[in-house]
Design an enzyme around this catalytic site. Structure first.
Site, mmCIF file in Angstrom:
data_model
loop_
_atom_site.group_PDB
_atom_site.id
_atom_site.type_symbol
_atom_site.label_atom_id
_atom_site.label_comp_id
_atom_site.label_asym_id
_atom_site.label_seq_id
_atom_site.Cartn_x
_atom_site.Cartn_y
_atom_site.Cartn_z
ATOM 1 N N LYS A 1 6.758 3.416 -1.073
ATOM 2 C CA LYS A 1 6.467 2.295 -0.173
ATOM 3 C C LYS A 1 6.121 1.085 -1.024
ATOM 4 C CE LYS A 1 3.471 0.793 3.598
ATOM 5 N NZ LYS A 1 2.343 1.151 4.490
ATOM 6 N N LYS B 1 10.513 2.919 1.899
ATOM 7 C CA LYS B 1 10.180 1.815 2.780
ATOM 8 C C LYS B 1 9.928 0.570 1.938
ATOM 9 C CE LYS B 1 6.860 0.337 6.299
ATOM 10 N NZ LYS B 1 5.619 0.648 7.021
#
Length: 323
Positions: A195, A248
């Site tokens: 992320k 992400k």
């Protein structure tokens, strides 16, 4: 020998042959739809930077869940916006918290839906950071202790899967030990393994009321310049017990999705984040692009890169088109 013996256009002659040799497909089975559930009554509040996406109160969430269920989308990812925040995000483990009540409501009324809960603190803290603060930074190990309480609370309410998004070191191990110790050995973990500290999250912070009150999240989320580090993050999460790993954002990180898929054998999720969604919506509204075609091509690129699962705010639109 290539041309003229080999003519690649032979397999592009018409739609039927193109369908037969198509390498990647989008299916409703690939999709997870995020939901924002806000404490309060009679709330259906469109997020200005995310047209078509709403915050819902629990007394009106059936309007959304009925459509999601009818479109046969298999799973939802829940984000909560509480009425009261504090320094540590204690509402995350309140058995009468907004997410806990939402889980029970969905389980009772929509048992066919698979419930995944976002496990973090930024929506629940006064300062908007993803854990307990110490010297104006998130204290990793103290935050892990609170994360354990959060996931056990979610499991007791009936969550099918938990998805830790805070990027704390050791979070997957802490969650796995907590769930197993409480008897929830069958609940899987979808780790936000790679992320990035991305600018593509801007609209989400409006949606979840989670913008940090000061500073940023670069001490715990990944530097967008780093590629090898992502493989280290994913490998650690797998060692600690992750069942699914996530990249992400997705669109600007297709190389990372590809790397992870090639290197590891676990299912890979891609989060098609709010900024990616909003750019398509804005350009479509202005008539600069064919919104539906660009939407489908964008999600297809994530599948082509190696994603098995796509978490996307476009899920309902995609499901309608596939129907």
């Amino acid at each position: 020998m290539a041309y003229p013996i080999h003519r690649l256009r032979r397999l592009r002659k018409n739609e039927n042959i193109r369908r037969l040799v198509r390498e990647n497909h989008i299916s409703v089975d690939d999709l997870i739809y995020p939901l924002f559930i806000e404490e309060g009554k009679n709330i259906k509040k469109e997020i200005p930077s995310m047209p078509g996406i709403y915050r819902w109160s629990l007394d009106r969430i059936d309007e959304e869940l009925e459509e999601v269920s009818n479109l046969n989308i298999p799973a939802v990812l829940l984000f909560g916006i509480p009425e009261h925040k504090d320094q540590v995000g204690s509402q995350t483990w309140n058995e009468e918290g907004i997410i806990q009540r939402a889980i029970r409501h969905i389980k009772e009324n929509y048992p066919q839906l698979y419930i995944i809960t976002d496990v973090c603190f930024c929506e629940y803290t006064e300062h908007g950071h993803c854990g307990v603060l110490h010297n104006n930074d998130v204290a990793n190990d103290i935050t892990l202790e609170n994360t354990k309480k959060q996931v056990i609370s979610h499991a007791q309410a009936g969550a099918d899967m938990v998805a830790p998004s805070g990027m704390m070191d050791g979070v997957v191990k802490a969650i796995r030990e907590a769930l197993d110790g409480a008897g929830f050995t069958d609940i899987p973990i979808m780790a936000y393994s790679a992320k990035y500290a991305s600018s593509y999250y801007g609209p989400f912070r409006d949606a979840a009321d989670s913008a940090p009150a000061f500073g940023d999240r670069r001490t715990y989320q990944m530097d967008p310049a780093n590629r090898r580090e992502a493989l280290r993050e994913v490998s650690f999460d797998i060692e600690e017990g992750a069942d699914i790993v996530m990249v992400k954002p997705a669109l600007a990180y297709l190389d990372i999705i590809s790397d992870v898929k090639r290197e590891f054998k676990l299912p890979v999720a891609a989060y098609n984040v709010s900024g990616e969604y909003s750019m398509i919506k804005a350009a479509g509204k202005l008539g600069w692009i064919d919104e539906n075609k660009v939407m489908m091509e964008t999600v297809l690129s994530m599948k082509r890169a190696g994603a098995d699962i796509v978490i996307t705010y476009h899920a309902k639109e995609i499901a309608r088109l596939l129907k």
